[in-house]
Design a protein around this motif. Structure first.
Motif, PDB file in Angstrom:
ATOM      1  N   LYS A 144     -17.017   7.609  29.001  1.00 56.63           N
ATOM      2  CA  LYS A 144     -17.884   7.770  30.168  1.00 56.63           C
ATOM      3  C   LYS A 144     -17.750   9.166  30.784  1.00 56.63           C
ATOM      4  CE  LYS A 144     -14.644   5.698  33.501  1.00 56.63           C
ATOM      5  NZ  LYS A 144     -14.477   4.607  34.502  1.00 56.63           N
ATOM      6  N   PHE A 145     -16.693   9.890  30.378  1.00 56.47           N
ATOM      7  CA  PHE A 145     -16.497  11.250  30.898  1.00 56.47           C
ATOM      8  C   PHE A 145     -16.861  12.320  29.869  1.00 56.47           C
ATOM      9  CE2 PHE A 145     -13.213   8.743  33.228  1.00 56.47           C
ATOM     10  CZ  PHE A 145     -13.738   8.886  34.502  1.00 56.47           C
TER      11      PHE A 145
ATOM     12  N   CYS B  80     -21.623  15.964  17.763  1.00 59.06           N
ATOM     13  CA  CYS B  80     -20.464  15.698  18.627  1.00 59.06           C
ATOM     14  C   CYS B  80     -20.364  14.218  18.959  1.00 59.06           C
ATOM     15  CB  CYS B  80     -20.555  16.514  19.913  1.00 59.06           C
ATOM     16  SG  CYS B  80     -20.230  18.285  19.723  1.00 59.06           S
ATOM     17  N   VAL B  81     -21.490  13.616  19.311  1.00 61.70           N
ATOM     18  CA  VAL B  81     -21.508  12.195  19.677  1.00 61.70           C
ATOM     19  C   VAL B  81     -21.206  11.317  18.464  1.00 61.70           C
ATOM     20  CG1 VAL B  81     -22.950  10.305  20.533  1.00 61.70           C
ATOM     21  CG2 VAL B  81     -23.053  12.562  21.627  1.00 61.70           C
TER      22      VAL B  81
ATOM     23  N   ILE C  73      -8.718  12.396  34.684  1.00 58.80           N
ATOM     24  CA  ILE C  73      -9.308  11.928  33.422  1.00 58.80           C
ATOM     25  C   ILE C  73      -8.247  11.897  32.325  1.00 58.80           C
ATOM     26  CG2 ILE C  73     -10.947  12.467  31.577  1.00 58.80           C
ATOM     27  CD1 ILE C  73     -12.768  13.703  33.675  1.00 58.80           C
ATOM     28  N   PHE C  74      -7.465  12.969  32.231  1.00 58.47           N
ATOM     29  CA  PHE C  74      -6.463  13.034  31.160  1.00 58.47           C
ATOM     30  C   PHE C  74      -5.327  12.049  31.398  1.00 58.47           C
ATOM     31  CE2 PHE C  74      -2.674  14.599  29.038  1.00 58.47           C
ATOM     32  CZ  PHE C  74      -3.146  14.811  27.757  1.00 58.47           C
TER      33      PHE C  74
ATOM     34  N   MET D   5     -12.018  12.186  23.943  1.00 58.82           N
ATOM     35  CA  MET D   5     -12.427  11.263  25.004  1.00 58.82           C
ATOM     36  C   MET D   5     -12.971   9.960  24.421  1.00 58.82           C
ATOM     37  SD  MET D   5     -14.049  13.655  28.001  1.00 58.82           S
ATOM     38  CE  MET D   5     -12.970  14.689  29.000  1.00 58.82           C
ATOM     39  N   PHE D   6     -13.753  10.056  23.363  1.00 56.16           N
ATOM     40  CA  PHE D   6     -14.229   8.845  22.692  1.00 56.16           C
ATOM     41  C   PHE D   6     -13.041   8.049  22.149  1.00 56.16           C
ATOM     42  CE2 PHE D   6     -18.479  10.904  22.335  1.00 56.16           C
ATOM     43  CZ  PHE D   6     -19.280   9.817  22.686  1.00 56.16           C
TER      44      PHE D   6
END
Length: 548
Positions: free
Chosen positions: A482-483, A535-536, A25-26, A475-476
């Protein structure tokens, strides 16, 4: 023993698979790390992977993976499954992404990390909060190894009025001051490999003894409520008491003590710890390649989980053996049967901490003394003493870097230059003065340390919510939304756990709860929903800013 082995399989195999998943992922690459791009010979210093790994392990492995499991195993064999599952999907993931994002962002420390991925209001709150936590960690991790050393290794009283207690504290205090001010590769980088060998010896020694001595461990499918026998006796006041001679009523304890949230704040460092992000941020300034991050960050947390599993199993074995067989007898607290030699030395001075049953004496002990029982039963007198040295090393190697992280955090936040020893000492001196005041209060006040530890455990997990929210925002921002479930699943769990824990009993004293658990759970559920929503929203805002 089967449940213990299943837990180890989950920890090792699950860690290998999920660790690779997190790495994918990273996406580590060959870009220059801060150790080279900002090399200054003090904090930004390239160091080999094996050295960084040991440093990070010793930084994060304080008394948590020992003292936590010693108390947490009273919840029964569920601990053997909760520790590895939480470690793999929670703690190791938290440590990996915290360390790797700080590395990619130029070796930032956690306050700047929080500022970059949230907003200034959250940043200021976090900055104050983390400075207070690191200050408490420094005090706690002088107190704990000092007491273990004085009472278990040197066999002194450990009392606040005993000069030997303060001599030990001052020695630890002096080491902390040097480790806080000197360049990281001059002291920490040199002594940690030695400490690491002792640490590995103590954990592996207990692990081998579990099988070599065929220690009795309760399985998840066994009867958790079995107690072999009881002993009737009297305490120092003459009041009648009963202790379990062998075994422990894990089932009753599990049902009465609220596994969620209490267990997950008790066994913090073996599962997930917010303090760890402050330590991985330090190592982010010394790793030679991003591709080393999985070993330095993720895998070292897996090792800490292994340490926690071994101490949980060793403590359960001592409880199941009972004091008559060299283990522990339980009656709410731990009781150790005194040997003939110990009775000869202490019989004239036994106090309210003992129970007499016929010609047998049982001495009440705390978690620190349990370490001595486990080490000496597993490894014998000499090996047990060496293992105890490892137990003393653990908190010391977290306390020194906690205070170092506090110095760096204050320097970054207040824009104070730290280019020479004079500047570093000038900033460290007031910090250590505050640590000494806290230590003095905790040692002299009967309830001082217990209150300090309870709030430390809660605040430690609260800190992780900041890091997990930032990982989600990263991540966003990085197009990996998606993760985002990867950090938000443990974030949701710990938002619920920390909130319910503190609103139920804000004073953290027996009988001091202000609301029922049902009400606490309802409030915690609302808090968790709001936290996830924020958070979102924050993550999507950061993603929009990145595209603009």
């Amino acid at each position: 023993m089967a449940t213990f082995l299943i837990g180890l399989v989950i920890l090792i195999c699950g860690g290998a698979l999920y660790g690779k998943f997190c790495e994918n992922i990273f996406g580590p690459d060959d870009r220059e790390t801060p150790a080279y791009s900002r090399q200054d010979g003090v904090d930004y210093v390239p160091m080999k992977t094996w050295r960084n790994s040991l440093i990070n392990l010793l930084n994060i492995a304080g008394t948590g993976p020992i003292m936590g499991p010693i108390q947490g195993i009273l919840f029964g064999p569920a601990a053997f499954l909760a520790i590895p599952i939480g470690n793999v999907i929670g703690g190791s993931m938290h440590d990996y992404f915290s360390g790797m994002i700080c590395t990619r962002d130029g070796g930032t420390q956690m306050p700047d990390f929080v500022k970059d991925y949230t907003n200034r209001t959250v940043y200021v709150l976090y900055d104050v909060f983390i400075c207070l936590l690191l200050l408490l960690v420094g005090a706690v991790f002088i107190y704990t190894p000092g007491d273990i050393a004085t009472t278990q290794i040197f066999k002194w009283s450990g009392a606040a009025t005993d000069p030997t207690t303060w001599i030990v504290y001052i020695v630890i205090f002096a080491y902390y001051f040097l480790a806080t001010c000197l360049p990281i590769d001059k002291l920490i980088g040199r002594v940690y490999p030695i400490f690491g060998i002792i640490l590995v010896f103590s954990a592996l020694g207990i692990f081998v003894a579990i099988f070599a001595h065929q220690y009795p461990l309760t399985n998840i499918w066994d009867n958790w409520n079995t107690v072999s026998s009881t002993i009737q006796g009297v305490d120092a006041t003459g009041a009648a008491v009963t202790i379990n001679a062998s075994g422990f009523d894990y089932g009753t304890y599990f049902n009465a003590s609220h596994f969620i949230p209490v267990f997950f704040l008790t066994v913090a460092c073996g599962i997930l710890s917010g303090f760890h992000s402050t330590q991985t941020a330090l190592v982010s300034r010394t790793i030679e390649s991003e591709k080393n991050g999985r070993m330095c960050f993720y895998n070292m947390m897996i090792v800490e989980g292994f340490i926690a599993m071994c101490w949980a199993a060793g403590t359960m074995a001592m409880i199941n053996l009972g004091a008559a067989n060299g283990g522990l007898s339980m009656m709410g607290n731990s009781y150790l049967q005194l040997t003939t030699a110990e009775k000869a030395l202490t019989n004239g001075a036994l106090n309210a901490s003992y129970i007499q049953a016929g010609d047998q004496f049982f001495h009440q002990i705390g978690a620190a003394a349990v370490t001595g029982v486990v080490c000496r039963d597993a490894l014998g007198s000499i090996g047990g003493t060496i293992a105890l040295i490892g137990v003393v090393v653990l908190p010391i190697t977290s306390g020194d870097t906690a205070l170092r992280a506090l110095r760096l955090t204050l320097a970054d936040s207040l824009h104070i230059r730290q280019e020479n020893n004079k500047q570093r000492i000038a900033l460290a001196a007031p910090v250590f003065a505050l640590v000494f005041v806290i230590l003095l209060w905790a040692k002299r006040d009967a309830e001082g340390f217990s209150r300090l530890w309870r709030y430390f455990a809660w605040s430690n997990q609260m800190i992780s919510l900041f890091a997990l929210a930032c990982i989600a925002a990263w991540m966003f921002k990085s197009g990996k939304s998606k993760f985002v479930w990867v950090p938000l699943i443990p974030a949701a769990f710990y938002a619920f756990a920390t909130c319910s824990f503190i609103v139920h009993n804000p004073k953290q004293l027996p009988g001091a709860s202000v609301m029922s658990w049902t009400a606490a759970y309802i409030i915690a559920a609302v808090f968790t929903i709001c936290y996830l929503a924020l958070c979102v929203v924050n993550g999507r805002k950061k993603a929009a800013q990145a595209k603009a």
